[in-house]
Design an enzyme around this catalytic site. Sequence first.
Site, PDB file in Angstrom:
ATOM      1  N   HIS A 238       1.164  -1.040   0.193  1.00 42.97           N
ATOM      2  CA  HIS A 238       0.303  -0.120  -0.028  1.00 42.97           C
ATOM      3  C   HIS A 238       1.064   1.130   0.202  1.00 42.97           C
ATOM      4  O   HIS A 238       0.438   2.462   0.876  1.00 42.97           O
ATOM      5  CB  HIS A 238      -0.714   0.165   1.193  1.00 42.97           C
ATOM      6  N   ARG A 240       2.443   2.356  -3.437  1.00 46.95           N
ATOM      7  CA  ARG A 240       2.350   2.316  -4.890  1.00 46.95           C
ATOM      8  C   ARG A 240       0.111   2.528  -5.090  1.00 46.95           C
ATOM      9  O   ARG A 240      -0.367   3.952  -5.697  1.00 46.95           O
ATOM     10  CB  ARG A 240       2.632   1.205  -5.961  1.00 46.95           C
ATOM     11  N   SER A 241       0.128   1.796  -4.094  1.00 47.25           N
ATOM     12  CA  SER A 241      -1.610   1.946  -4.156  1.00 47.25           C
ATOM     13  C   SER A 241      -1.661   2.621  -3.354  1.00 47.25           C
ATOM     14  O   SER A 241      -3.035   3.814  -3.453  1.00 47.25           O
ATOM     15  CB  SER A 241      -2.153   0.771  -3.728  1.00 47.25           C
TER      16      SER A 241
END
Length: 276
Positions: A238, A240-241
């Site tokens: 979590h 890149r997201s």
Amino acid sequence: MSSEDNLLPLIVEPERLAEHLDEPSLLIIDVPLRAESHDQGHVPGAVFLDHRLLLSGEGEVPCKVPATDALSRLFSSLGLTRDTHVVAYDDEGGGWAGRLLWTLELIGHTRYSYLNGGIHAWREAGLPVSTEPHAPTPSEYEAEILHPEVAIDRLELQERLGEKGFAVWDARSRAEYDGEKGDNRHLGHIPGAVNMEWTDAMDRERALRIRDYAELITELEALGLTPDMEVVTHCQTHHRSGFTWLVGRALGFEKIRGYAGSWKEWGNRDDTPIEK
């Protein structure tokens, strides 16, 4: 989230931020992938945040959200108050900045913006950078999880797979999604998840700003993701997201959620369903 009472829009352009640098309620946070990036030049007045402090850093899933006492210490050290308007940015197009803003949303601090394109866009706009360290004025911030719906845990995600109006946006590379690459016990993707790599939402011709909204909405709709849906986004940790969550918010996906455990958790268990 109401933006009318916010000092700046959710996605702020460098020139607009430059006009507000003297605003006393503004807290600009640089959360770069490479710490030396901050020393080499940052937005004047920006404070440095080590991105590792946004993760719990312990146990089998070290990418989970830190405990509230750790978040309280972190945001107090940065000088956050209820009236502060945070502007976050980084040196990589929005991953860690997005994770920071997601964390703020989780604790109910909704006065925030993302500097579109981060330090790359700031430099491209010809705006001045500073190499002077800027120490924040500590505050006494008590963090609590006020918007738990912004996150989702593995159990809820597993229970709701295949539900109508519920979807998963995997922000990892195509090779990770296809199970050809990865550093996990099991490779592949969450059943039914769709893949748009996080960097595909960045405009490489415009200093990594978020790409044209209409084009992005069209591409996401083609994958089966629409703004009215509840969309969970994840990557490996979590990070890149963090960016794809932010992009979703900018595009009007009001029910977009982040799965902090991400593939680090899902891909290292033997009881989670996986597709290749």
